[in-house]
Structure formats: structure tokens, C-alpha cells
Design a protein around this motif. Sequence first.
Motif, PDB file in Angstrom:
ATOM      1  N   SER A 133       0.520  -1.004  -0.218  1.00  0.00           N
ATOM      2  CA  SER A 133      -0.402   0.036   0.055  1.00  0.00           C
ATOM      3  C   SER A 133       0.922   1.263  -0.196  1.00  0.00           C
ATOM      4  CB  SER A 133      -0.791   0.036   1.030  1.00  0.00           C
ATOM      5  OG  SER A 133      -1.818  -1.079   0.740  1.00  0.00           O
TER       6      SER A 133
ATOM      7  N   GLU B 233      -2.040  -3.055  -3.689  1.00  0.00           N
ATOM      8  CA  GLU B 233      -3.319  -3.311  -3.236  1.00  0.00           C
ATOM      9  C   GLU B 233      -4.613  -2.723  -3.267  1.00  0.00           C
ATOM     10  OE1 GLU B 233      -2.922  -3.883   1.841  1.00  0.00           O
ATOM     11  OE2 GLU B 233      -4.995  -4.650   1.305  1.00  0.00           O
TER      12      GLU B 233
ATOM     13  N   GLY C 207      -0.255  -8.661   1.688  1.00  0.00           N
ATOM     14  CA  GLY C 207       0.819  -7.423   2.526  1.00  0.00           C
ATOM     15  C   GLY C 207       1.701  -7.847   2.650  1.00  0.00           C
TER      16      GLY C 207
ATOM     17  N   TYR D 163      -1.088  -4.193   9.122  1.00  0.00           N
ATOM     18  CA  TYR D 163      -2.031  -3.352   8.232  1.00  0.00           C
ATOM     19  C   TYR D 163      -1.760  -4.818   7.207  1.00  0.00           C
ATOM     20  CZ  TYR D 163       1.205  -0.486   9.051  1.00  0.00           C
ATOM     21  OH  TYR D 163       2.230   0.868  10.055  1.00  0.00           O
ATOM     22  N   SER D 164      -3.309  -6.112   7.724  1.00  0.00           N
ATOM     23  CA  SER D 164      -3.494  -6.703   6.266  1.00  0.00           C
ATOM     24  C   SER D 164      -5.051  -6.152   6.873  1.00  0.00           C
ATOM     25  CB  SER D 164      -3.450  -8.007   7.366  1.00  0.00           C
ATOM     26  OG  SER D 164      -4.296  -9.560   6.439  1.00  0.00           O
TER      27      SER D 164
END
Length: 302
Positions: A20, A43, A266, A271-272
Motif C-alpha cells: 500500500s 493493494e 500484505g 496492516y492486513s
Amino acid sequence: ASTLGAAAAQSGRYFGAAISRGHLGEAQYVNTWTAEFNGVTPENEMKWDTVEPNRNQFNFGPADAIVSQARSRGMAVRGHTLVWHAQLGGWVSGLDASNLRSAMQNHISQVAGHWKGQIYAWDVVNEAFEENGTRRQSVFQQKLGDGYIEEAFRAARTADPNAKLCYNDYNTDGINSKSTGIYNMVRDFKSRGVPIDCVGFQSHLSSNSNLSSYQANLQRFADLGVDVQITELDVGGSGSGQANVYRTVTQACMAVSRCTGITVWGVTDKYSWRASDTPLLFDGNYGKKQAYSAVLDALNSG
Ligand code: G3I
């Protein structure tokens, strides 16, 4: 080899991660990505609502930030995704059929054209099937009919002739109604010369996923004459249960010669998109999990 990317490269494969743009300022995030992986999928940054928020007004900056870092390191970039019913610009769903068709063609030609020559594989169409193997009743399906998928693939081939063109979906982790519906489409496309090169298996899994026909499913697609890729792998759980599922998936890819690479969805659990499931290979402090070792071992022993 001591990193995921280098271990995958021993057999000519890539091992990628979804990245990201918003986290590129975090040194540990970037360092882990670039040290361990030799592939990337933006992402969210190539999705319709980001790249074409208004008709014929394009915004490539967020994805370019990822692509340029990846390319300077020689990583394989997966483009995700050209035609999907979700994260679609709000203006798209209100169009009538002929405007929708020309908007789809223009979107593919502009977006795939922007990164022409820089994308290893495009997810040309994403998630177009229902669990029962029929077509999802998306705005594209309802207004353009069955033919929209092949129209999208033909437009993508014209826009970037060197990118591999994939169909991508989830809950296709074995031989089931959904994967069979997709299989029949791919077989039809190959028989009629519709340009499709690969099928992506997202593989959003959990520790108790049944993977008894996972490898056989990859193999039956490969036998149609397309590459297969694991495109969004993550496995809810922890410890050895999670590690075993990661190992099984990695071994399945290694056992199928046309399985060209694996992407995890990820880098770090924190941050998933499903963070509470702790589904990734690195924990919230970038520590390597048991699942990491299982994947690395499977890549090294392939
Ligand atoms: O960017 C905005 C931010 O400005 C805002 O403050 C915030 C508030 O919620 O939202 C942010 O956007 C979110 C975006 O992720 C970026 O974080 C969206 O709400 C959120 O819906 C979006 O979720 C993404 C999801 O696709 C959307 O469908 C996930 O990150 C992404 O991992 C997920 O990925 C999909 C694949 O593309 C296709 N396969 C399934 C997979 C998991 O759902």
C-alpha cells in the motif's frame, strides 16, 4: 536461499506481496518488502475508483509510487485490477450499455497503456463468478452480457501485448462449482483464441481450510495451457496450523511447473485487511512467524 524472493527465484518463480502506498513512509515496512520479496501487487492503487475517479480523468500517481520502487529493484509487478464490480468509480454504474462498453474499453486502454511493458501480469477481470459457478450479476454482466470478459481480455492484449493476462478469483481453492465454472470459461477461451494467459487463485484461507484438491485444481488449469499464480494468499490463524496451510499451498505451486509465483496479501499482520486473523508471514513488529519458515523451507526444497 535466505529470503522468500531469492528462494522462489531458484526455480524461476517470484514471491510477491501486496503493498500500500500509504505505508511507504515507514522504513521497516519498505525494508521488509524489499529485503524479502521480488514481486509486488498494489493493494488498492490500480483499482478503478483510484485510477479513474471521473470519466476519462486518470490518476496514476499512487500506483506509480509503488511501480517505480518495484521496477528499480527488478521486481515482477502484478496489475490489479482492470475490471471488477467493487471499488468502481461511482460514475460507472449509472452508464447505459453503450457508454459502459466504451468506458470499459477506454479504461483498459488508458490504464494498461500507461504501464505498458512494465507489468508482468494483469488481473484483467476479477471476481466475475458466483460460488455456484454462474456469472456474478455485476453491472458489467447485466448491461454487457457474457461477452464482456472476452472483450476486456482483447482490449488488454491490444493495450499491453507483453503482459500476461489473468482471470482472478477467490474460493477457488480446490475443485468446486466455482472453480469449475471458471475452468469451463478458460477452456472455451483457449479453444476460440481469446487472449488469456493465466489464472489467479486469490487463496484467502484459514488454518482449517480443506486443501485436498488444491494442487489438482491448479494442475487442471495448467493443463489447459495457461499459467497459474497464487495471487492474494493469506491464512487466518497462528502457529503450526497456519504454517501447515502456508506450506501446503507453497508446495502445491512448486509441484505445478506452470505455477509461476505466489503473492501474499500484505507484509505485516498489522496492516492486513483481516488484521484480527493475523494472516501474514510477519507479525506486527515485522518478526518472522512460523509460517514464514514453512514457506521458505518449501521454496528451498522445491
Ligand atoms: O483510502 C481510504 C481512506 O482515505 C479512508 O480514511 C479509509 C476509511 O475507511 O478508507 C480508505 O479506503 C479503504 C481502502 O481499503 C484503503 O485502506 C477502503 O475503505 C477499504 O474498503 C479498502 O479495502 C480494500 C478492499 O480490497 C476493498 O474491496 C482492502 O484494503 C484490500 O486488501 C482488498 O483487497 C481485495 C482484492 O482487491 C480482491 N480480492 C479480495 C481482497 C480482500 O478483500
